[in-house]
Design an enzyme around this catalytic site. Structure first.
Site, mmCIF file in Angstrom:
data_model
loop_
_atom_site.group_PDB
_atom_site.id
_atom_site.type_symbol
_atom_site.label_atom_id
_atom_site.label_comp_id
_atom_site.label_asym_id
_atom_site.label_seq_id
_atom_site.Cartn_x
_atom_site.Cartn_y
_atom_site.Cartn_z
ATOM 1 N N HIS A 205 -2.750 1.687 -1.742
ATOM 2 C CA HIS A 205 -2.927 1.448 -0.310
ATOM 3 C C HIS A 205 -3.562 2.667 0.343
ATOM 4 C CE1 HIS A 205 -1.257 1.553 3.955
ATOM 5 N NE2 HIS A 205 -2.040 0.495 3.942
ATOM 6 N N SER A 206 -4.558 2.422 1.192
ATOM 7 C CA SER A 206 -5.197 3.469 1.982
ATOM 8 C C SER A 206 -5.739 4.584 1.084
ATOM 9 C CB SER A 206 -4.199 4.001 3.019
ATOM 10 O OG SER A 206 -4.823 4.878 3.916
#
Length: 768
Positions: A205-206
């Site tokens: 994520h991210s």
């Protein structure tokens, strides 16, 4: 006498003479400058307000999103390894309470990498959905439902570090991920050799996606089959404050192009509702999308999701986490990477039908007269592709006609906005669109459809639209549905209200089947990201679907619309404004009369002309390597005036600094903080968390020269003889900083910090 009062007395003694000479040489007595300053102030305020309002309007109209809440019962077990190299990070195994009761590992391993300031517990949403779906499939085996392997989710505890701001942190986390992959595979040594997994799937994520990709060296990449990233900035870092961060992105691109064993990449982006990561940065570079293995898709384009998603919500949004978990389950049973990619495309780029509805328990057969060789059938409230079309001419036996099917959103309330806020589109609020091509019109089509809803039919027409606008004949009173087919695009992915990736269909759903009204169509260009809206009138019981083909759907809305793309694509340009704020802090904020007398009247027109000339050259050489990273990053000639407008704006922010009046000197003692404020925050957090790697940093002591000069002056009372030379060099350096702050491009923002520090060094040297 104390050091600081002595420094102040020396400063007053040596500065007043210089000020008197300076004022005599450059008296400020130009009335027209006062008018010019007021005009620039008014334009700056008006332009800033236009950008702000354009962004708010665009976000309000296109940025609504709706997701169902997800629920889980998480538990975590920390893995203790005797050869664990890191005392800073940790690795956990996720287990869903009430379902994952066994302690031994026997499934396919998936490693979750959190992002900037992210927690290892963020894995719980997707991991819980995967466990629930797996055991539901186990119970459904008697119904001949294919069951994949169980998924064993591992999650890395990276201590919620600020990886987006510190390149060294990204490198340290990547090394830890490499060792985690080796350790995870060792956890399966109790299994027979033929049942042991040899590869790990990475879910990130991210900024965790950047960490995962950085960990893919030639050795580690062999042990990874797929990398799935959620809202990861693949093209540009969120804040390019360090040269090492740019080096990391360059290394990632080089490895993807030259390492043959590099695993495929699947990038899932949140779209316009993600205000932390710019959508264009979440897409993939052209060379990656052209290799037929990497995929980039926006959540607005995932069937069954049909909504943009906020940066953190992409982890827990039920519509998204359910499909990702199901995709991982199906991929675990595939033997090779190619088959896994096919599975990923089925779930992300095309609707995967419900296996239990392949053969409906009860079907309804309808006969339809043929009005055209190209027919479109729409099944309302039909949640699956349970659709069979047969062509019958009365003399021969009916034969099955192949059809192209897709699912579209069909909200129950026609007046609701789209995407639906709140919980979004429900699974039952969909309709099936099937397109068939017939050999002749003297036949009858028999349709076997599901028992749900009703089916209507009509002819289908094709119109080819070229250029950047729609012609008059496309805006008619006959069509309810407009389907736009993107044939080719310069970039592999782009965002719009309903547009998600190239090579697929963009379908604009109707708002009412009974009442006439307007459909607001918002399209985003893949090259500029600027929205264009057009209203299409629709009336009558028409169920045609009209495909339009063109190379890249349109944009051009003028200054305000362009401002939206600028503020969205260059969100991190505020960093440059902070650089200007640093310069404002070190000097007294003068009136615009004084500032424009020295900078605006003499140097600014020349600089603006050079900027416009460079932007014009950029627009004429769209394929020149690296040229797109300068100025606004766009190649349209009509965007060139914006370069001049923003150039004046940038000058207005930075030219208000004076070097020839008395200003407060106390701020000089904290010159190091504005330049390295993020690193100070990282150091402080490391101390708070008890990190043992405080001295492991790549900071440059070059930024400590200004306060060191001040300490020297305050302690020994020394002065620099040729003050006017330093002052002139400081002014030249300031002009270079102003030019660089606008022209270097979003990727090379780290260049501004050493230039600004050089300005400060020369400035401090000119006053001591």
């Amino acid at each position: 006498m104390p050091a600081w009062p002595r420094f102040m007395s020396l400063r007053r003694q040596y500065l007043y003479k210089a000020l008197d000479k300076n004022h005599q040489k450059h008296p400020i007595k130009h009335p027209h400058t006062r008018f010019l300053s007021r005009l620039f102030c008014a334009l700056a305020v008006l332009f800033s307000y236009s950008i702000y309002q354009s962004f708010r309007t665009d976000l309000k109209q296109s940025g609504s999103w709706g997701c169902e809440m997800s629920w889980m019962s998480p538990s975590y077990r920390r893995l203790e390894w005797t050869e664990f190299i890191s005392t800073r990070y940790a690795l956990y195994l996720y287990r869903e309470q009430g379902l994952d009761s066994e302690d031994t590992l026997s499934g396919h391993p998936v490693l979750f990498v959190p992002g900037n300031a992210g927690s290892y517990q963020q894995v719980r949403s997707i991991a819980s959905s995967a466990s629930k779906q797996y055991y539901e499939q186990v119970k459904a085996r008697e119904r001949n439902v294919v069951t994949g392997k169980k998924i064993d989710f591992f999650t890395a505890d990276l201590k919620e570090e600020f990886s987006a701001f510190h390149a060294r942190t990204v490198r340290e986390q990547a090394v830890f991920i490499q060792h985690c992959i080796k350790g995870i595979l060792q956890e399966y040594t109790h299994l027979p050799q033929e049942k042991r997994p040899t590869q790990v799937t990475l879910l990130a994520h991210s900024m965790g996606g950047v960490v995962a990709r950085l960990a893919m060296d030639p050795i580690t990449s062999i042990s990874v089959d797929i990398i799935v990233t959620l809202s990861t900035p693949h093209i540009l870092p969120p804040l390019a404050l360090e040269r090492d961060m740019d080096s990391i992105y360059s290394l990632i691109r080089w490895r993807r192009q030259h390492i043959s064993t590099h695993p495929p990449l699947i990038s899932i982006c949140g779209g316009i509702s993600d205000t932390q990561i710019v959508s264009d940065s979440c897409a993939l570079p052209f060379f990656q999308a052209g290799n037929n293995s990497d995929i980039a898709v926006f959540t607005t384009g995932i069937p069954g999701v049909w909504t943009a998603v906020e940066h953190q919500a992409i982890i827990w949004c039920h519509q998204i986490r359910w499909r990702i978990a199901r995709m991982l389950l199906d991929m675990s049973s595939r033997a090779n990477t190619t088959a896994k990619l096919v599975t990923a495309k089925e779930w992300l780029l095309d609707y995967q039908e419900d296996e239990t509805l392949k053969e409906p328990r009860s079907e309804r057969q309808h006969d339809y007269s043929v009005s055209s060789r190209n027919m479109t059938f729409i099944g309302l409230h039909q949640p699956s592709k349970a659709f069979v079309a047969q062509q019958c001419n009365g003399l021969e036996r009916c034969r099955t006609v192949p059809s192209v099917m897709s699912l579209l959103p069909f909200p129950n309330n026609p007046s609701d906005p789209f995407p639906l806020p709140g919980e979004g589109i429900k699974p039952s609020e969909v309709m099936l669109v099937a397109e068939i091509s017939l050999s002749s019109t003297n036949t009858v089509v028999k349709i076997n459809a599901s028992q749900y809803g009703q089916t209507i039919a009509g002819s289908r027409e094709h119109h080819l639209v070229k250029g950047n606008s729609w012609s008059e004949f496309t805006i008619t009173m006959r069509y309810r549905y407009i389907r736009i087919q993107l044939l080719f695009c310069i970039r592999p992915t782009h965002t719009s209200t309903f547009s998600f990736y190239c090579g697929t269909l963009l379908t604009l759903p109707r708002q009412s089947w009974h009442l006439s009204g307007d459909i607001s169509i918002a399209l985003m260009s893949c090259t500029t990201g600027v929205a264009q809206k057009k209203l299409l009138q629709r009336t009558g019981q028409i169920c045609d679907s009209v495909p339009y083909g063109r190379s890249c759907m349109a944009s051009r809305v003028g200054c305000c619309g362009s401002s939206v793309s600028i503020i969205r694509f260059y969100q991190h340009r505020s960093v440059r404004t902070c650089k200007g704020f640093k310069l404002i802090l070190v000097g007294e904020i003068l009136s615009w009369n004084s500032a424009l007398e020295r900078i605006a009247r003499r140097r600014m027109p020349i600089c603006i002309v050079l900027l416009l000339l460079g932007a014009t050259i950029q627009s004429q050489l769209p394929d020149f390597p690296m040229l797109h990273t300068f100025f606004l990053g766009v190649n349209q000639l009509e965007m060139v005036p914006l370069v001049g407008i923003l150039g004046v704006w940038t000058f207005g922010l930075l030219c208000v600094v004076s070097f020839h009046l008395i200003s407060t000197c106390a701020i000089f003692t904290t010159l190091l903080i504005p330049f390295k404020i993020l690193h100070v925050a990282i150091w402080s957090r490391n101390i708070w968390t008890g990190s043992a790697a405080l001295v492991s940093t790549d900071n440059n002591f070059y930024y400590a020269i200004p306060p060191a000069l001040l300490v020297k002056c305050a302690s020994c009372g020394g002065t620099i003889q040729k003050r006017h030379v330093c002052l002139k060099a400081c002014r030249i350096a300031l002009i270079i900083l102003i030019m660089s702050s606008f022209s270097v491009g979003a990727r090379w923002t780290w260049i501004l910090s050493p230039i600004a520090n050089a300005v400060l060094i020369l400035f401090v040297a000119s006053i001591i």
